[in-house]
Design a protein around this motif. Structure first.
Motif, PDB file in Angstrom:
ATOM      1  N   ASP A  61       0.973  -1.193   0.104  1.00  0.00           N
ATOM      2  CA  ASP A  61      -0.128  -0.044   0.010  1.00  0.00           C
ATOM      3  C   ASP A  61       0.943   1.271  -0.009  1.00  0.00           C
ATOM      4  OD1 ASP A  61      -2.167   1.653   0.275  1.00  0.00           O
ATOM      5  OD2 ASP A  61      -2.582   1.283   2.188  1.00  0.00           O
ATOM      6  N   ALA A  62       1.119   2.084  -1.110  1.00  0.00           N
ATOM      7  CA  ALA A  62       1.982   2.984  -1.243  1.00  0.00           C
ATOM      8  C   ALA A  62       1.417   4.034  -0.619  1.00  0.00           C
ATOM      9  CB  ALA A  62       2.103   3.426  -2.830  1.00  0.00           C
ATOM     10  N   LYS A  63       2.230   4.772   0.001  1.00  0.00           N
ATOM     11  CA  LYS A  63       1.843   6.217   0.582  1.00  0.00           C
ATOM     12  C   LYS A  63       1.403   7.301  -0.282  1.00  0.00           C
ATOM     13  CE  LYS A  63       5.806   5.291   4.231  1.00  0.00           C
ATOM     14  NZ  LYS A  63       5.913   3.891   3.534  1.00  0.00           N
ATOM     15  N   LYS A 163      -0.093   9.515  -7.626  1.00  0.00           N
ATOM     16  CA  LYS A 163      -0.834   8.273  -8.321  1.00  0.00           C
ATOM     17  C   LYS A 163      -0.118   6.982  -8.067  1.00  0.00           C
ATOM     18  CE  LYS A 163      -1.576  11.216 -12.494  1.00  0.00           C
ATOM     19  NZ  LYS A 163      -1.524  11.203 -13.934  1.00  0.00           N
ATOM     20  N   GLY A 164      -0.260   6.819  -6.813  1.00  0.00           N
ATOM     21  CA  GLY A 164       0.480   5.473  -6.204  1.00  0.00           C
ATOM     22  C   GLY A 164       2.028   5.347  -6.175  1.00  0.00           C
ATOM     23  N   HIS A 191       5.470   1.351  -6.919  1.00  0.00           N
ATOM     24  CA  HIS A 191       4.317   1.610  -7.459  1.00  0.00           C
ATOM     25  C   HIS A 191       3.057   0.775  -7.176  1.00  0.00           C
ATOM     26  CE1 HIS A 191       1.784   4.191 -10.237  1.00  0.00           C
ATOM     27  NE2 HIS A 191       1.332   3.088 -10.600  1.00  0.00           N
ATOM     28  N   ASP A 192       2.138   1.493  -6.593  1.00  0.00           N
ATOM     29  CA  ASP A 192       0.977   0.643  -6.093  1.00  0.00           C
ATOM     30  C   ASP A 192      -0.251   0.679  -7.336  1.00  0.00           C
ATOM     31  OD1 ASP A 192      -1.604  -0.350  -5.017  1.00  0.00           O
ATOM     32  OD2 ASP A 192      -1.486   1.000  -3.312  1.00  0.00           O
ATOM     33  N   PHE A 193      -0.544  -0.422  -8.039  1.00  0.00           N
ATOM     34  CA  PHE A 193      -1.283  -0.536  -9.102  1.00  0.00           C
ATOM     35  C   PHE A 193      -2.791  -0.418  -8.680  1.00  0.00           C
ATOM     36  CE2 PHE A 193       2.374  -2.671 -10.513  1.00  0.00           C
ATOM     37  CZ  PHE A 193       2.815  -1.867 -11.835  1.00  0.00           C
ATOM     38  N   ASP A 200     -10.296   1.411  -4.993  1.00  0.00           N
ATOM     39  CA  ASP A 200      -9.419   1.226  -4.327  1.00  0.00           C
ATOM     40  C   ASP A 200      -9.451   1.557  -2.666  1.00  0.00           C
ATOM     41  OD1 ASP A 200      -6.128   1.558  -3.299  1.00  0.00           O
ATOM     42  OD2 ASP A 200      -6.881   3.603  -3.404  1.00  0.00           O
ATOM     43  N   LYS A 201     -10.321   2.551  -2.477  1.00  0.00           N
ATOM     44  CA  LYS A 201     -10.733   2.700  -1.053  1.00  0.00           C
ATOM     45  C   LYS A 201     -11.380   1.769  -0.225  1.00  0.00           C
ATOM     46  CE  LYS A 201      -9.027   7.148  -1.376  1.00  0.00           C
ATOM     47  NZ  LYS A 201      -7.702   7.398  -0.648  1.00  0.00           N
ATOM     48  N   ILE A 202     -11.724   0.593  -0.864  1.00  0.00           N
ATOM     49  CA  ILE A 202     -12.608  -0.187  -0.195  1.00  0.00           C
ATOM     50  C   ILE A 202     -11.905  -1.691  -0.431  1.00  0.00           C
ATOM     51  CG2 ILE A 202     -14.743   1.087  -0.396  1.00  0.00           C
ATOM     52  CD1 ILE A 202     -15.662  -0.636  -2.379  1.00  0.00           C
ATOM     53  N   LEU A 203     -11.036  -1.613  -1.332  1.00  0.00           N
ATOM     54  CA  LEU A 203     -10.284  -2.933  -1.444  1.00  0.00           C
ATOM     55  C   LEU A 203      -9.426  -3.461  -0.165  1.00  0.00           C
ATOM     56  CD1 LEU A 203      -8.898  -2.541  -5.341  1.00  0.00           C
ATOM     57  CD2 LEU A 203     -10.490  -4.085  -4.190  1.00  0.00           C
ATOM     58  N   PRO A 204      -9.653  -4.739   0.062  1.00  0.00           N
ATOM     59  CA  PRO A 204      -8.872  -5.204   1.380  1.00  0.00           C
ATOM     60  C   PRO A 204      -7.351  -5.376   1.316  1.00  0.00           C
ATOM     61  CG  PRO A 204     -10.183  -6.908   0.254  1.00  0.00           C
ATOM     62  CD  PRO A 204     -10.561  -5.847  -0.481  1.00  0.00           C
ATOM     63  N   VAL A 205      -6.938  -5.471  -0.203  1.00  0.00           N
ATOM     64  CA  VAL A 205      -5.392  -5.671  -0.405  1.00  0.00           C
ATOM     65  C   VAL A 205      -5.210  -4.686  -1.390  1.00  0.00           C
ATOM     66  CG1 VAL A 205      -5.723  -8.154  -0.023  1.00  0.00           C
ATOM     67  CG2 VAL A 205      -5.903  -7.281  -2.424  1.00  0.00           C
ATOM     68  N   ALA A 206      -3.742  -4.556  -1.538  1.00  0.00           N
ATOM     69  CA  ALA A 206      -2.866  -3.699  -2.189  1.00  0.00           C
ATOM     70  C   ALA A 206      -1.756  -4.513  -3.208  1.00  0.00           C
ATOM     71  CB  ALA A 206      -2.171  -2.608  -1.706  1.00  0.00           C
ATOM     72  N   ILE A 207      -1.726  -4.060  -4.391  1.00  0.00           N
ATOM     73  CA  ILE A 207      -0.403  -4.781  -5.157  1.00  0.00           C
ATOM     74  C   ILE A 207       0.348  -3.798  -5.785  1.00  0.00           C
ATOM     75  CG2 ILE A 207      -0.245  -6.152  -7.188  1.00  0.00           C
ATOM     76  CD1 ILE A 207      -3.146  -7.435  -6.891  1.00  0.00           C
ATOM     77  N   SER A 208       1.726  -4.156  -5.688  1.00  0.00           N
ATOM     78  CA  SER A 208       2.585  -3.107  -5.986  1.00  0.00           C
ATOM     79  C   SER A 208       3.787  -3.745  -6.747  1.00  0.00           C
ATOM     80  CB  SER A 208       3.460  -2.505  -4.677  1.00  0.00           C
ATOM     81  OG  SER A 208       2.301  -1.494  -4.487  1.00  0.00           O
ATOM     82  N   ALA A 209       4.618  -2.962  -7.387  1.00  0.00           N
ATOM     83  CA  ALA A 209       5.756  -3.498  -7.993  1.00  0.00           C
ATOM     84  C   ALA A 209       7.013  -2.516  -7.314  1.00  0.00           C
ATOM     85  CB  ALA A 209       5.944  -3.252  -9.534  1.00  0.00           C
TER      86      ALA A 209
END
Length: 336
Positions: A61-63, A163-164, A191-193, A200-209
């Protein structure tokens, strides 16, 4: 014992071995010294590259813009069960002068990580019609001192952009004593896709590179140790690595879990510099900047970890599974 202390000071890159063994190794001839030292150092430099490559993230979860975090990161790269990295086969047929004192032609000897002791070797040749011989013992490694890990550590800062995207920098404040110099720096980007998704605000997970680069440099000057005659004698070592990872994490208020799959590639250069006057054995000569040892490292790494948030203070820990597995822990202070 001083050699082992220097190994730890220089992030366990086993550079201090030269203080007690360079004279003996060079007495075997330059080619033999370089061949042996290359095999001896390879596993510990590999472990060092893996060690400095970790710790780039503790969440996918990017800042947000202006969010920041300052971290103290430590890594312990273990090798207790890596028997294949603690020794190598020394075959005298591959050497010009080195021979085993017990008459064998091939046997296992210690690497800088190992614990094999009491291996006696010799070199012998005719000098002006007289047989001249020099005997010495091959060095052991960290395990002989009951040390089974390679440590590294640094300070890391992360700042959120738009932008993540989150940028990162790491450094180890330069240590500069009379005979040891060491420093580390690095930079990375995450970068948080999922930030591009409407939900995004309600998704329980984040995916980044995540991409991160780290460079460590160290120098050990042993001119004043009187181990071997000469001047300006030092070891200059440089380690660099790239970490390319895909990361997923939960987005909960207090306790979160994260994991990643990545690829690490790196390189180590260990340069033996200065003037060395060999005065024992049949190959007495003077060497200038005897040799440079290069080791390339690459491999897949996967990790799983957890992070606890307590206001501005956070703690994280993760375990990285790779050719050399690493336990990473961090103390983090930040705002997002």
């Amino acid at each position: 014992m001083k050699r082992i202390v220097l190994i730890l000071v220089l992030c366990s890159f086993s550079l201090g071995m030269a203080q007690s063994n360079l004279n003996d190794l060079l007495a075997a001839g330059l080619n033999d010294a370089e061949r042996y030292t290359t095999s001896y150092l390879a596993p510990v430099t590999e472990a060092g590259v893996y060690s400095i490559s970790n710790g780039w993230y503790n969440s996918a979860d990017a800042k947000p813009l202006g969010g920041f975090e300052i971290s103290i990161v430590g890594n312990l790269t273990g090798f207790k069960n890596k028997d294949d990295k603690k020794s190598f086969t020394l075959d005298t047929a591959d050497y010009e002068n080195l021979q085993f004192a017990d008459g064998s032609t091939s046997r296992q000897v210690s690497t800088a990580l190992g614990d094999i002791e009491g291996v006696d070797v010799f070199v012998e040749a005719d000098v002006n019609g007289t047989s001249v011989r020099a005997d010495f013992e091959l060095p052991s490694g960290l395990a002989s001192e009951d040390l089974n890990f390679v440590p590294s550590g640094y300070i890391q800062a992360s700042v959120g952009l738009i932008k993540g995207t989150e940028v990162k920098a790491r450094f180890l404040p330069k240590i500069d004593t009379d005979d040891v110099k060491i420093g580390l720096y690095g930079f990375g980007v995450q970068h948080d896709f999922t930030k591009h998704l409407p939900a995004d605000k309600i998704l329980p997970v984040a995916i980044s590179a995540v991409i991160g680069y780290t460079r460590l440099s160290g120098e050990y000057d042993f001119t004043d140790t009187d181990v071997i005659a000469g001047e300006n004698q030092r070891i200059d070592a440089k380690f660099s690595s790239w970490n390319f990872s895909a990361v997923v994490s939960t987005k909960l208020p207090v306790i979160n879990f994260y994991g990643g799959l990545g690829y690490i590639t790196g390189k180590s250069d260990t340069d033996i510099l200065g003037t060395y006057v060999v005065t024992s054995g049949p190959f007495q000569t003077t060497y200038e900047d005897p040799f440079l040892i290069t080791n390339n490292v690459s491999g897949v790494v996967g990790n799983i970890g957890t992070k606890l948030k307590l206001g501005f203070f956070r703690i994280n820990a993760d375990y990285n599974i790779a050719e050399f597995s690493t336990f990473t822990f961090g103390l983090n202070f930040g705002f997002r």
